[in-house]
Design an enzyme around this catalytic site. Structure first.
Site, PDB file in Angstrom:
ATOM      1  N   GLY A 222      -3.445 -17.910 -28.266  1.00 44.16           N
ATOM      2  CA  GLY A 222      -4.415 -18.598 -29.126  1.00 44.16           C
ATOM      3  C   GLY A 222      -5.568 -17.761 -29.615  1.00 44.16           C
ATOM      4  N   GLU A 263      -0.675 -15.030 -23.319  1.00 44.92           N
ATOM      5  CA  GLU A 263       0.540 -15.162 -24.151  1.00 44.92           C
ATOM      6  C   GLU A 263       0.181 -15.075 -25.630  1.00 44.92           C
ATOM      7  OE1 GLU A 263       1.596 -19.106 -23.020  1.00 44.92           O
ATOM      8  OE2 GLU A 263       2.056 -18.567 -20.965  1.00 44.92           O
ATOM      9  N   PRO A 264      -0.288 -13.942 -26.106  1.00 46.30           N
ATOM     10  CA  PRO A 264      -0.685 -13.857 -27.505  1.00 46.30           C
ATOM     11  C   PRO A 264       0.524 -13.791 -28.449  1.00 46.30           C
ATOM     12  CG  PRO A 264      -0.932 -11.719 -26.439  1.00 46.30           C
ATOM     13  CD  PRO A 264      -0.474 -12.681 -25.366  1.00 46.30           C
ATOM     14  N   GLY A 265       0.500 -14.612 -29.472  1.00 48.12           N
ATOM     15  CA  GLY A 265       1.530 -14.551 -30.508  1.00 48.12           C
ATOM     16  C   GLY A 265       0.925 -13.928 -31.757  1.00 48.12           C
ATOM     17  N   ARG A 302       2.769 -22.697 -43.526  1.00 47.27           N
ATOM     18  CA  ARG A 302       1.435 -22.853 -42.911  1.00 47.27           C
ATOM     19  C   ARG A 302       0.394 -23.472 -43.845  1.00 47.27           C
ATOM     20  NH1 ARG A 302      -1.508 -19.500 -40.977  1.00 47.27           N
ATOM     21  NH2 ARG A 302      -1.935 -20.545 -39.018  1.00 47.27           N
ATOM     22  N   TYR A 306      -0.642 -26.916 -42.138  1.00 49.82           N
ATOM     23  CA  TYR A 306      -1.923 -26.862 -41.395  1.00 49.82           C
ATOM     24  C   TYR A 306      -3.128 -26.715 -42.325  1.00 49.82           C
ATOM     25  CZ  TYR A 306       1.240 -25.083 -37.685  1.00 49.82           C
ATOM     26  OH  TYR A 306       2.258 -24.885 -36.791  1.00 49.82           O
ATOM     27  N   CYS A 332      11.330 -28.682 -54.540  1.00 47.50           N
ATOM     28  CA  CYS A 332      11.095 -29.993 -55.150  1.00 47.50           C
ATOM     29  C   CYS A 332      10.212 -30.854 -54.255  1.00 47.50           C
ATOM     30  CB  CYS A 332      12.420 -30.675 -55.418  1.00 47.50           C
ATOM     31  SG  CYS A 332      13.363 -29.757 -56.624  1.00 47.50           S
ATOM     32  N   TYR A 360       4.560 -16.953 -37.495  1.00 52.60           N
ATOM     33  CA  TYR A 360       4.911 -18.311 -37.913  1.00 52.60           C
ATOM     34  C   TYR A 360       5.155 -18.420 -39.414  1.00 52.60           C
ATOM     35  CZ  TYR A 360       2.759 -18.948 -33.337  1.00 52.60           C
ATOM     36  OH  TYR A 360       2.421 -18.832 -32.013  1.00 52.60           O
TER      37      TYR A 360
HETATM   38  N1  LLP Z   1       1.571 -19.951 -25.477  1.00 56.43           N
HETATM   39  C1  LLP Z   1       1.950 -21.228 -25.702  1.00 56.43           C
HETATM   40  C2  LLP Z   1       2.311 -22.069 -24.576  1.00 56.43           C
HETATM   41  C3  LLP Z   1       1.989 -21.708 -27.025  1.00 56.43           C
HETATM   42  O1  LLP Z   1       2.350 -22.969 -27.250  1.00 56.43           O
HETATM   43  C4  LLP Z   1       1.636 -20.857 -28.093  1.00 56.43           C
HETATM   44  C5  LLP Z   1       1.687 -21.340 -29.478  1.00 56.43           C
HETATM   45  C6  LLP Z   1       1.258 -19.532 -27.802  1.00 56.43           C
HETATM   46  C7  LLP Z   1       1.236 -19.124 -26.470  1.00 56.43           C
HETATM   47  C8  LLP Z   1       0.871 -18.539 -28.865  1.00 56.43           C
HETATM   48  O2  LLP Z   1      -0.226 -18.945 -29.597  1.00 56.43           O
HETATM   49  P1  LLP Z   1      -0.871 -17.907 -30.649  1.00 56.43           P
HETATM   50  O3  LLP Z   1      -1.423 -16.753 -29.854  1.00 56.43           O
HETATM   51  O4  LLP Z   1       0.201 -17.469 -31.546  1.00 56.43           O
HETATM   52  O5  LLP Z   1      -1.914 -18.697 -31.355  1.00 56.43           O
HETATM   53  N2  LLP Z   1       2.626 -22.403 -35.603  1.00 56.43           N
HETATM   54  C9  LLP Z   1       1.201 -22.503 -35.578  1.00 56.43           C
HETATM   55  C10 LLP Z   1       0.524 -22.382 -34.283  1.00 56.43           C
HETATM   56  C11 LLP Z   1       1.132 -23.237 -33.183  1.00 56.43           C
HETATM   57  C12 LLP Z   1       1.764 -22.368 -32.183  1.00 56.43           C
HETATM   58  C13 LLP Z   1       2.314 -23.121 -31.032  1.00 56.43           C
HETATM   59  N3  LLP Z   1       2.158 -22.484 -29.793  1.00 56.43           N
HETATM   60  C14 LLP Z   1       0.569 -21.630 -36.663  1.00 56.43           C
HETATM   61  O6  LLP Z   1       1.281 -21.222 -37.563  1.00 56.43           O
HETATM   62  O7  LLP Z   1      -0.638 -21.454 -36.680  1.00 56.43           O
END
Ligand code: LLP
Length: 404
Positions: A222, A263-265, A302, A306, A332, A360
């Site tokens: 996050g 857990e960085p995405g 996105r 969002y 469409c 994402y």
């Molecule tokens: N850990 C858990 C348990 C999660 O559910 C998520 C994201 C992450 C880590 C990674 O979060 P990050 O670091 O990427 O913010 N698809 C959306 C965000 C929702 C992601 C869901 N979980 C977007 O495009 O902003």
């Protein structure tokens, strides 16, 4: 100093591979990982890339080569992670709302597991007792993150076991001699405020004495990345400092050194990604200039899902004066990427690039309107590599069964 992929490179990639195409800059991913590990030097931390952000196998292999671990949200992501060469000990499986069979498979595969419901915790206890270490995902009642859709820690969120159900958790732990080695809380995405993580740590601090076998405290992902010009992301250095202080407090109070997991995405892959599209049609009505591109929410949802902001640039006409455009897709549906966006004058055929699209983007794509998923390219060591072919017609009916 990292040099970003410039317009010439993006143009060449568009020419070679066609559009729409996602381009990922390997060295930017490495740079982001380096920022994390540098900031957390001396802190007992482990990073697990939340691969739901982008699961292309070449990206995963690259991230593994950096020394990063991986977090998976489904058993299929676990299989992909294994295929990408991650060792089970470096794979974390944090899912929600799943059938217990998935957890059993995760145990067979030997990965780290966080469980997010009392019902699965009970099944886990009945099946494995003290045999297999496990973490618990908690719901803390903290409102955090960019907006409600990406906030996962508030009172009405489906994620995790509510903290107020601690007694029920403890009863299960006692009954089945569960070996609880981790506590997990992920409060949402795009969290700029470091204090949110510290609030999470405070909850862990209260709970730790209940779990004598505890080893890791998982604060989820996050971290915010700057989507808009002049926006600030999460201050990783401040976060590291504060987390380090919290760990010292744990140590001083409980005489035990815990490891902190993240857990960085987005933080790892978002800024590394550009999405190149081409303008199909220009249209005007009384109020708006539409720039209609060869994409839609089937490739980058996105903005529609969002209300997210992605910086857009016209890389084909960079010297021209700016005008305001509604950038829209060819699906469409009302798939508006941006309503009144100043762009260098747009002509049909120009390339519009969406920035900060690595996380994402492709991953939330679909074949809606029977459109192809875009190609993906990894730019690494100064060279572009195709890492996923654009779909072709046969992909659209691949699993369909044709009845007479
Ligand atoms: N850990 C858990 C348990 C999660 O559910 C998520 C994201 C992450 C880590 C990674 O979060 P990050 O670091 O990427 O913010 N698809 C959306 C965000 C929702 C992601 C869901 N979980 C977007 O495009 O902003």
């Amino acid at each position: 100093m990292l040099i970003p992929l410039d317009n010439n490179i993006l143009q060449e990639i568009a020419q070679t591979y066609g559009t729409p195409v996602y381009v990922y800059h390997a060295e930017k991913i490495a740079d982001q990982f380096k920022k994390l590990t540098t900031a957390f030097t001396g802190v007992n931390a482990r990073f697990f890339y939340a691969c739901k952000a982008l699961t292309n196998i070449s990206i995963l292999k690259y991230i593994r080569s950096l020394g990063c671990n991986i977090d998976c949200s489904s058993i299929n992501e676990v299989h992909i992670a294994l295929k990408a060469g991650f060792a089970p000990a470096n794979i974390l499986y944090t899912s929600n709302g799943i059938a217990f069979e998935e957890i059993q498979t995760a145990v067979e595969l030997g990965v780290n597991i966080n469980i997010d419901s009392l019902s699965n915790l009970e099944k886990f206890g009945k099946t494995y007792g003290h045999l297999y270490p496990v973490g618990i995902r908690l719901l803390p009642n903290i409102m955090a993150g960019g907006n409600l859709k990406i906030s996962t820690g508030h009172e009405n969120s489906k994620f995790g076991i509510p903290v107020y159900q601690l007694n029920q958790i403890l009863a299960l732990v006692e009954r089945y001699k569960l070996r609880i080695v981790g506590l997990h809380i992920h409060t949402g995405s795009e969290i700029k405020d470091v204090e949110v993580f510290i609030k999470v740590a405070d909850i862990f601090f209260e709970l730790a004495p209940h779990f004598p076998e505890l080893e890791f405290l998982d604060m989820g992902g996050g971290f915010k990345v700057p989507y808009k010009e002049n926006e600030q992301g999460t201050d990783i250095y401040l976060l590291a400092q504060e987390v380090s202080a919290v760990l010292n407090k744990f140590d001083a109070t409980y005489g035990k050194k815990f490891q902190v997991w993240f857990e960085p995405g987005k933080f790892l892959v978002s800024e590394a990604g550009s999405f190149i599209t081409q303008v199909n049609v220009l249209k005007t009505n009384t109020n708006l200039n539409f720039a209609g591109i060869n994409s839609g929410f089937n490739h980058l949802i996105r903005p529609m899902f969002y209300d997210s902001y992605h910086r857009i640039t016209n890389i084909s006409n960079t010297e021209a004066p700016t005008k305001e455009y509604a950038v829209v897709g060819n699906i469409c549906e009302t798939d508006t990427f941006a309503w009144n966006r100043p762009l260098n004058e747009v002509r049909e055929g120009d390339l519009l690039v969406f920035h900060n699209a690595g996380a994402y983007g492709f991953e939330m794509g679909s074949n809606y309107n029977s459109r192809f998923l875009p190609a993906q390219v990894l730019h690494k060591n100064g060279q572009a590599h195709l890492i996923r072919k654009r779909d072709e017609l046969a992909d659209l009916w691949r699993n369909q069964i044709e009845l007479d």
